[in-house]
Design a protein around this motif. Structure first.
Motif, PDB file in Angstrom:
ATOM      1  N   ARG A 261       0.901  -1.107   0.053  1.00 66.26           N
ATOM      2  CA  ARG A 261       0.056   0.119   0.077  1.00 66.26           C
ATOM      3  C   ARG A 261       0.696   1.190   0.050  1.00 66.26           C
ATOM      4  O   ARG A 261       0.346   2.338  -0.315  1.00 66.26           O
ATOM      5  N   TYR A 262       2.141   1.187   0.287  1.00 65.60           N
ATOM      6  CA  TYR A 262       3.056   2.357   0.232  1.00 65.60           C
ATOM      7  C   TYR A 262       3.852   2.679  -0.644  1.00 65.60           C
ATOM      8  O   TYR A 262       4.117   1.719  -1.273  1.00 65.60           O
ATOM      9  N   ASN A 263       4.059   3.935  -0.853  1.00 66.45           N
ATOM     10  CA  ASN A 263       5.337   4.276  -1.697  1.00 66.45           C
ATOM     11  C   ASN A 263       6.552   4.255  -0.764  1.00 66.45           C
ATOM     12  O   ASN A 263       6.224   4.531   0.521  1.00 66.45           O
ATOM     13  N   ASN A 266       6.345   7.091   2.106  1.00 70.68           N
ATOM     14  CA  ASN A 266       5.418   7.084   3.339  1.00 70.68           C
ATOM     15  C   ASN A 266       5.834   5.809   4.239  1.00 70.68           C
ATOM     16  O   ASN A 266       5.550   5.893   5.328  1.00 70.68           O
ATOM     17  N   PHE A 270       7.754   4.610   9.675  1.00 71.23           N
ATOM     18  CA  PHE A 270       7.698   3.697  10.681  1.00 71.23           C
ATOM     19  C   PHE A 270       9.019   3.454  11.177  1.00 71.23           C
ATOM     20  O   PHE A 270      10.298   3.585  10.642  1.00 71.23           O
ATOM     21  N   THR A 320       3.187   3.945  14.091  1.00 67.16           N
ATOM     22  CA  THR A 320       4.069   4.828  13.493  1.00 67.16           C
ATOM     23  C   THR A 320       5.196   5.125  14.669  1.00 67.16           C
ATOM     24  O   THR A 320       5.017   5.029  15.820  1.00 67.16           O
TER      25      THR A 320
END
Lengths: 402, 402
Positions: A261-263, A266, A270, A320
């Motif tokens: 789901r991430y690029n 982003n 984390f 996060t």
């Protein structure tokens, strides 16, 4: 009543743990054993084999009197932070002592090591930094720096290459840091090494060895000799209800989806995602068929297996960096279960405890607790996806009473 | 060669679409029909019934000569943005005209409406704002404002409460905005309304009605009369391979997991998440057993069903507001398939096209294209999770040639 505290994961509870519980109680002459136990995600960055409720039951049926949950913020952190959360909670529960298993077995070398590192802390950190900057892994750098520091004084020190010695050292350092009155104590670990496979002539095996056997044989029978009967019963019960035990392979479809789901930019939200590992995650996740393949694709000398797994734990739960790193110490005592004996102890101390005891979490406003609830829900969702069965949520489950 | 362009979703391709294709070609006397088709996620905020490759095949076997993908950034946007992306691409492909189906059926009222709104644009927007501020939904506010504007001049205007008239108006407005030379043309839609259930005495039904029938009967046979034979064949093939057709219920476990990974604050990274809807999402997602229940839990007067679904589409794919809203117009032509006739047209025009034609996407550097690839991968992962079967990724699939 006198209480001894222990820091545990019980993944699952085995005969070595039983020895640690009974010895700790006996040597400290305690009336009550209090265990701070990791929730659904563990210090090595893995989901637990069975739910925290199953693990708490195993403990309470084998000599532990009170089980409280080590919050996610600590249970999935590196050793220093993990130790701080755990020892702070044991002290908050007014334990007189805490007892840990170690390869070393004697307390004095731990005290010497803790004093040595405290006294030369700046030099120690500078040394670690120096080694890390040459591309050495963090644990290895730490070890080299320590070996150099030991030349300062001729005393007995612990061997900081042994996993349980490392944790023990951090427990003592944590008690120092917070100025806690709780007293350390160590017990020599029985002979099973941390990563050893099980040995048929013994009744002692490491939890790692036990898990490996369970996943290879897909069968609890194979490890029956290495665990108390209550562990065996709860493992069988879990398998009947949910069909599979939990490891990263069981959660792989969700973890894969979460990463995809991430690029890369982003993903940096984390903890531990930095230095370009985000590109490796995105690149390899699409083509990996399972968790092990993915890990070997992203593994490099720079990162330990454990650090990578902890990073993936946070991506899995969606928690996060900012959410993780906002706390100074635990803010509540999350009670998972107690025996009658444990209950008597809590009744005696309840009024003087400085942290609130949380028994049910229907309206959690506490941010650290909200993170715990989210982590438990993510674990439950993972189990639901492969088993089509629900685990009761944290909202519904009251503490276990034995 | 002369080309007519159309804007389509083909979810799935049906007899009404066939009529639109053949009439558009005939009336404009075109040699080639070029379709800009939504990828795996559609304008109403839904995943498509079957993959974009299956939908492109249906189109190419029923009169369309070239199918290009409308990028995710446009295909999942509101009507004005959707229209801008589509018409820009048709012009970039040097189509002489674009042809759209409408309830109205005549072009003049569209032109009048587009001129009216352009001439009184400030007043129009102020009126919409006024209605929205009273709690009226956006589409309803737009309709009231338009009714007021129509009093200005005594001309024929379109009825802007009809879904295909709305889209048609936005196509024309988009061509005006970009100053494109492509010419509009409209065809009266055959009688099936957008949301109508299928009617056994006819061979025309809306795609919505057809999907409803497929999901209720779990069977493609029931809609055989309403679609060309090639559609029927590709739907049967999909069902045999992947067992289920795709709707939000099929993707629900992943969507649920995606939402649960967030705290409310972090959900605000996604388009349309604002005004407190983030709290409703978190609150209701845990207890919802399926997508429909979840939607009815979060639905309020303030949000249209479509807006909520688009918001959930972005959460599902993980594509953030910042990623979505960085583009001025499409930056490439993503070719999904072509007939021999379509290929001849492209060969003729290729050298003069101002956007690059993308046939394979092995090394996509373009950010808009990376979003498309991610969206297709998320769709494929959702299908894999329920079917245990893989859809070939965008990386591997070359354009279809018929």
């Amino acid at each position: 009543m006198k209480a001894v505290g222990i820091v545990v994961e019980y993944n699952p509870f085995h005969n070595g743990h039983y020895y640690h519980v009974t010895q700790s109680k006996k040597i400290t002459n305690a009336d009550v054993v209090v265990a701070v136990m990791s929730g659904p995600f563990l210090q090595r960055g893995e989901p637990s084999l069975v739910s925290k409720w199953h693990r708490a039951k195993m403990a309470l049926q084998s000599g532990v009197d009170i089980v409280v949950e080590l919050p996610y913020v600590y249970s999935t952190a590196n050793a220093p932070v993990f130790a701080e959360g755990a020892i702070f909670l044991l002290d908050a529960l007014q334990c007189d002592a805490f007892s840990f298993g170690s390869e070393e077995g004697k307390l004095e070398p731990f005290i010497n090591t803790a004093n040595l590192i405290e006294e030369h802390n700046e030099e120690y950190n500078a040394l670690i930094k120096k080694y890390v900057s040459t591309g050495t892994s963090y644990p290895q750098s730490l070890y080299y720096a320590y070996e150099q520091l030991k030349q300062k004084k001729n005393e007995n020190y612990i061997d900081l290459s042994k996993p349980n010695n490392i944790l023990g050292y951090h427990y003592i350092a944590a008690a120092k840091k917070f100025n806690l009155s709780i007293q350390p104590m160590t017990i020599q670990r029985l002979h099973a090494g941390y990563h050893d496979a099980i040995n048929e002539t013994s009744t002692i095996a490491s939890a790692t060895g036990i898990r490996k056997e369970i996943f290879q044989k897909r069968n609890v029978e194979a490890i029956r000799n290495f665990v108390p009967n209550s562990t065996y019963v709860h493992l069988v019960e879990w398998q009947q209800q949910f069909s599979k035990f939990v490891d990263w392979d069981a959660f792989w479809p969700l973890l894969k989806y979460a990463i995809m789901r991430y690029n890369p930019e982003n993903l940096r939200a984390f903890a531990d995602v930095s230095e370009g590992i985000e590109y490796a995650l995105i690149k390899h996740v699409k083509h990996s068929e399972n968790f092990s393949q993915f890990m070997s694709d992203i593994k490099s000398k720079r990162y330990t297996w454990t650090r990578l797994q902890r990073m993936l734990t946070h991506i899995f739960t969606g928690i996060t960096k900012d959410e993780l790193h906002q706390f100074k110490h635990p803010t509540y005592i999350r009670l998972l279960g107690m025996t009658k004996n444990g209950q008597a102890y809590l009744s005696e101390r309840k009024k003087n405890l400085e942290l609130p005891i949380i028994s049910r979490v229907a309206q959690a406003k506490d941010q650290m607790l909200q993170i715990d609830i989210r982590a438990s829900e993510m674990y439950a969702l993972g189990v639901e996806l492969f088993s089509q069965k629900k685990i009761d949520g944290d909202y519904k489950t009251p503490p276990i009473r034995l």
